[in-house]
Design an enzyme around this catalytic site. Structure first.
Site, mmCIF file in Angstrom:
data_model
loop_
_atom_site.group_PDB
_atom_site.id
_atom_site.type_symbol
_atom_site.label_atom_id
_atom_site.label_comp_id
_atom_site.label_asym_id
_atom_site.label_seq_id
_atom_site.Cartn_x
_atom_site.Cartn_y
_atom_site.Cartn_z
ATOM 1 N N ASP A 48 -43.452 37.247 -11.114
ATOM 2 C CA ASP A 48 -43.355 38.153 -12.269
ATOM 3 C C ASP A 48 -42.708 39.461 -11.816
ATOM 4 O O ASP A 48 -43.136 40.068 -10.838
ATOM 5 C CB ASP A 48 -44.747 38.405 -12.844
ATOM 6 C CG ASP A 48 -44.685 38.906 -14.276
ATOM 7 O OD1 ASP A 48 -44.069 39.971 -14.509
ATOM 8 O OD2 ASP A 48 -45.240 38.244 -15.165
ATOM 9 N N SER A 98 -43.124 40.156 -20.326
ATOM 10 C CA SER A 98 -43.483 38.842 -19.779
ATOM 11 C C SER A 98 -43.785 37.839 -20.879
ATOM 12 O O SER A 98 -43.543 36.641 -20.704
ATOM 13 C CB SER A 98 -44.710 38.970 -18.864
ATOM 14 O OG SER A 98 -44.402 39.750 -17.741
ATOM 15 N N ASP A 149 -53.382 36.202 -19.284
ATOM 16 C CA ASP A 149 -52.267 37.152 -19.320
ATOM 17 C C ASP A 149 -51.007 36.422 -19.817
ATOM 18 O O ASP A 149 -50.932 35.194 -19.822
ATOM 19 C CB ASP A 149 -52.056 37.728 -17.915
ATOM 20 C CG ASP A 149 -51.301 39.068 -17.921
ATOM 21 O OD1 ASP A 149 -50.917 39.540 -19.012
ATOM 22 O OD2 ASP A 149 -51.089 39.626 -16.829
ATOM 23 N N THR A 151 -47.902 35.529 -19.019
ATOM 24 C CA THR A 151 -47.092 34.462 -18.418
ATOM 25 C C THR A 151 -47.784 33.097 -18.460
ATOM 26 O O THR A 151 -47.196 32.143 -18.974
ATOM 27 C CB THR A 151 -46.699 34.830 -16.971
ATOM 28 O OG1 THR A 151 -46.122 36.144 -16.984
ATOM 29 C CG2 THR A 151 -45.732 33.847 -16.395
ATOM 30 N N ARG A 162 -49.902 39.445 -27.274
ATOM 31 C CA ARG A 162 -50.398 39.081 -25.946
ATOM 32 C C ARG A 162 -51.746 39.718 -25.624
ATOM 33 O O ARG A 162 -52.481 39.223 -24.766
ATOM 34 C CB ARG A 162 -49.375 39.489 -24.882
ATOM 35 C CG ARG A 162 -49.081 40.979 -24.871
ATOM 36 C CD ARG A 162 -48.014 41.361 -23.853
ATOM 37 N NE ARG A 162 -48.508 41.243 -22.486
ATOM 38 C CZ ARG A 162 -47.756 41.399 -21.405
ATOM 39 N NH1 ARG A 162 -46.464 41.666 -21.511
ATOM 40 N NH2 ARG A 162 -48.274 41.290 -20.203
ATOM 41 N N GLU A 325 -47.608 31.187 -10.984
ATOM 42 C CA GLU A 325 -47.087 32.555 -11.100
ATOM 43 C C GLU A 325 -47.628 33.481 -10.013
ATOM 44 O O GLU A 325 -48.846 33.583 -9.822
ATOM 45 C CB GLU A 325 -47.473 33.156 -12.462
ATOM 46 C CG GLU A 325 -46.936 34.583 -12.612
ATOM 47 C CD GLU A 325 -47.613 35.421 -13.692
ATOM 48 O OE1 GLU A 325 -46.950 36.330 -14.209
ATOM 49 O OE2 GLU A 325 -48.790 35.178 -14.011
ATOM 50 N N ASP A 330 -44.882 42.192 -10.205
ATOM 51 C CA ASP A 330 -44.608 43.046 -11.360
ATOM 52 C C ASP A 330 -45.593 44.205 -11.445
ATOM 53 O O ASP A 330 -45.202 45.361 -11.608
ATOM 54 C CB ASP A 330 -44.698 42.207 -12.632
ATOM 55 C CG ASP A 330 -44.385 43.024 -13.876
ATOM 56 O OD1 ASP A 330 -43.229 43.446 -14.008
ATOM 57 O OD2 ASP A 330 -45.289 43.243 -14.694
ATOM 58 N N LYS A 331 -46.865 43.888 -11.303
ATOM 59 C CA LYS A 331 -47.871 44.945 -11.496
ATOM 60 C C LYS A 331 -47.709 46.055 -10.455
ATOM 61 O O LYS A 331 -47.842 47.234 -10.752
ATOM 62 C CB LYS A 331 -49.280 44.333 -11.479
ATOM 63 C CG LYS A 331 -49.496 43.415 -12.699
ATOM 64 C CD LYS A 331 -50.865 42.766 -12.705
ATOM 65 C CE LYS A 331 -50.961 41.611 -13.703
ATOM 66 N NZ LYS A 331 -50.603 41.935 -15.080
ATOM 67 N N HIS A 334 -44.509 48.151 -11.294
ATOM 68 C CA HIS A 334 -44.772 49.158 -12.331
ATOM 69 C C HIS A 334 -45.302 50.434 -11.686
ATOM 70 O O HIS A 334 -45.010 51.540 -12.128
ATOM 71 C CB HIS A 334 -45.810 48.645 -13.334
ATOM 72 C CG HIS A 334 -45.246 47.767 -14.402
ATOM 73 N ND1 HIS A 334 -44.362 48.229 -15.338
ATOM 74 C CD2 HIS A 334 -45.453 46.459 -14.692
ATOM 75 C CE1 HIS A 334 -44.047 47.232 -16.166
ATOM 76 N NE2 HIS A 334 -44.677 46.150 -15.792
ATOM 77 N N ASP A 372 -39.411 36.210 -14.433
ATOM 78 C CA ASP A 372 -39.334 36.393 -15.891
ATOM 79 C C ASP A 372 -38.434 37.568 -16.269
ATOM 80 O O ASP A 372 -37.855 37.601 -17.337
ATOM 81 C CB ASP A 372 -40.732 36.549 -16.499
ATOM 82 C CG ASP A 372 -41.582 37.601 -15.804
ATOM 83 O OD1 ASP A 372 -41.146 38.180 -14.774
ATOM 84 O OD2 ASP A 372 -42.696 37.859 -16.289
ATOM 85 N N HIS A 373 -38.334 38.554 -15.367
ATOM 86 C CA HIS A 373 -37.515 39.752 -15.592
ATOM 87 C C HIS A 373 -37.595 40.573 -14.325
ATOM 88 O O HIS A 373 -38.455 40.333 -13.478
ATOM 89 C CB HIS A 373 -38.029 40.580 -16.783
ATOM 90 C CG HIS A 373 -39.491 40.892 -16.681
ATOM 91 N ND1 HIS A 373 -39.992 41.816 -15.794
ATOM 92 C CD2 HIS A 373 -40.570 40.352 -17.299
ATOM 93 C CE1 HIS A 373 -41.301 41.842 -15.890
ATOM 94 N NE2 HIS A 373 -41.699 40.954 -16.794
ATOM 95 N N HIS A 469 -39.774 47.612 -16.961
ATOM 96 C CA HIS A 469 -38.866 46.485 -16.731
ATOM 97 C C HIS A 469 -37.418 46.934 -16.926
ATOM 98 O O HIS A 469 -37.156 47.928 -17.597
ATOM 99 C CB HIS A 469 -39.160 45.355 -17.731
ATOM 100 C CG HIS A 469 -40.551 44.830 -17.635
ATOM 101 N ND1 HIS A 469 -41.094 43.976 -18.558
ATOM 102 C CD2 HIS A 469 -41.525 45.061 -16.718
ATOM 103 C CE1 HIS A 469 -42.331 43.683 -18.214
ATOM 104 N NE2 HIS A 469 -42.626 44.332 -17.109
HETATM 105 ZN ZN LIG Z 1 -44.428 44.103 -16.274
#
Ligand SMILES: [Zn+2]
Length: 511
Positions: A48, A98, A149, A151, A162, A325, A330-331, A334, A372-373, A469
């Site tokens: 992620d 996501s 979550d 994803t 979500r 995943e 990702d987390k 951020h 995912d991004h 993102h």
């Molecule tokens: Zn994110």
């Protein structure tokens, strides 16, 4: 508030034939061309928030620039465009979240940010995992995030928002708002506003479920799972209590995971997201976080359970579909936390190795590794340089003498945030201070032994553009039969089509 009942989810009626699929082109000479070999299993792994530079930076950090992460040794490589669409339209929204991205590859449709398994017009769409399950494949869903979550959720639930994760329903979490700030009317299909945990516990879409998020579940969910034949690791709590706590629930442990042997198994190893590997490493041996499995542990076990199960049912001719995943890349991005971000890329790559090792032995398994991004505009800058946000003026225009190239942007103050453009929805306190975006530095294996992380001598200099993102394409790596189909520049919705074709041997019909 009483929770809404869940109806059995059914795969949507499919109508209309899909146009002939796009021809896939390999970027490189096929090294492991196994076309024609039959595919039994598909393992889809994603990091992620893992952009191309996340992969490069982790390679530099752990193996040096001349080395390779395991994912980079897969023979087919390509790129994936990740954009979303605006709600109620088909108009592209360039930066996805996501939920929208996971819905794109799990259903083949573009949707709005925050949508789970529904299209841009709030219509439920069948997911690949549901279709695989209905066709007799064994299925698994694994994440280091809460399993509710976005994803993982987009493969085995359907929700307008979500945030509707559970344990209880609320309008704020489950109902989108209209432009005037009031809530939309509840949809006719109540599944779409049923807490995701409640859906997962009742629809049986994934045979094997490993991740975090125990606090999203309640004792009645455990009963529902056991009634369907799931082996439940840990304990979802005490039904006599009005709400569950850390004291009433028992998280599953690595030891429970090792012993698991059911045909259907659920293990939730933290009440929230799983602990990042670097944080775990600094804790004493008896800390509860140390009892959590790694993503690689969960990958190996889910593959073993799903392939065993098919062994037991040999003759039915179907394999498994498994999504895995690595969520914390990702987390941590951020948070602009480069050290933990790189650690999580490595932990994800260890899970890739588990899947790749299995696939090489098995010979009938397609392995796909992607993201995912991108998150946070992660980049590698030249040793000893600084970012534009730190500079007192824009970079000097070395072409100023050429009248065709002499435009130079100007900026009133250094590090100023443009409040008309920057909402800062994820950036926290201090995001307006340019000093907080100074490069993070890391040693690589090529640096002299006395060079330390964080020192100016370390050769890997990393920066972030934001705490959000970005719209950058993400990398994709593939191995195994039909792997060459992914060696292309493609849209994330095409991943659905290609995986469908790989599992079913024919193109999907249009939703
Ligand atoms: Zn994110």
């Amino acid at each position: 508030m009483r929770r809404r009942p869940v109806k059995t989810l059914t795969v949507l009626a499919l109508a209309g034939a899909m146009a002939a699929g796009s021809a896939a082109t390999a970027n490189s000479a096929p090294q492991n061309d196994e076309r024609g070999k039959d595919i039994r299993n598909v393992i889809y792994l994603l990091g992620d928030g893992m952009g191309r530079t996340h992969v490069t930076a982790a390679r530099d950090r752990y193996y040096g620039p001349g080395g390779k992460l395991t994912m980079e040794t897969l023979p087919y490589t390509g790129a994936v465009a990740t954009y979303a669409v605006e709600k109620g339209t088909a108009k592209p929204s360039l930066v996805t979240d996501s939920a929208s991205s996971a819905t794109a590859w799990s259903t083949g449709v573009k949707t709005y940010n925050a949508a789970i398994g529904v299209d841009s017009y709030e219509k439920k769409v069948a997911t690949l995992m549901e279709q695989a399950k209905a066709a007799g494949f064994a299925t698994g869903n694994v994440s280091t995030a809460e399993i509710t979550d976005a994803t993982p959720a987009a493969q085995f639930s359907h929700a307008l928002l979500r945030g509707c994760q559970g344990p209880v329903y609320s309008d704020a979490a489950c109902l989108p708002k209209k432009e005037d700030g009031t809530y939309e009317a509840a949809p006719a299909d109540k599944t779409l506003i049923t807490p995701i945990a409640e859906q997962i516990a009742r629809n049986g879409t994934a045979d094997v479920v490993f991740g975090g998020g125990l606090a999203r579940f309640e004792p009645d969910d455990q009963k529902a799972l056991q009634a369907q034949g799931y082996q439940v690791l840990g304990n979802f709590g005490d039904a006599a209590l009005p709400a569950q706590t850390a004291a009433s629930q028992k998280v599953a442990t690595k030891a429970d995971l090792d012993k698991a042997n059911g045909k259907k198994v659920i293990g939730l190893f933290n009440r929230g997201n799983l602990t990042v590997e670097q944080a775990k490493a600094g804790l004493p041996a008896d800390a509860p976080q140390k009892q959590e499995p790694t993503l690689a542990d969960m990958a190996r076990k889910s593959i073993a359970l799903l392939s065993d199960r098919k062994q037991q049912e040999r003759g039915k001719g179907k394999g498994f579909f498994l999504q895995i995943e690595g969520a914390q890349i990702d987390k941590r991005s951020h948070a602009n936390d480069a050290a933990q971000t790189l650690g999580e890329v490595k932990a994800f790559d260890d899970a890739v190795k588990a899947a790749y090792d299995f696939a090489k032995k098995d010979g009938h398994t397609l392995v796909i590794v992607t993201a995912d991004h991108e998150c946070a505009g992660f980049n590698i800058i030249e040793h000893g340089t600084y970012t534009n946000s730190e500079a007192v003026a824009p970079p000097a225009n070395t072409d100023a003498g050429n009248p065709a190239n002499n435009s130079t942007p100007s900026r009133a103050t250094s590090g100023a945030k443009d409040t008309t453009r920057s909402t800062g929805i994820v950036n926290g306190a201090g995001s307006g201070d340019a000093k907080n975006f100074a490069p993070a530095t890391f040693r690589t294996p090529d640096d002299a032994p006395d060079v330390k992380d964080g020192s100016p001598e370390a050769s890997l200099w990393l920066t972030y553009l934001s705490g959000n993102h970005t719209g950058a394409d993400v990398p994709i790596f593939a191995y195994g039969p039909n792997g060459s189909a992914f060696a292309a520049s493609q849209n994330n919705t095409e991943l659905y089509t290609k995986m469908y074709r790989s599992l079913f041997g024919r193109s999907p019909q249009h939703h």
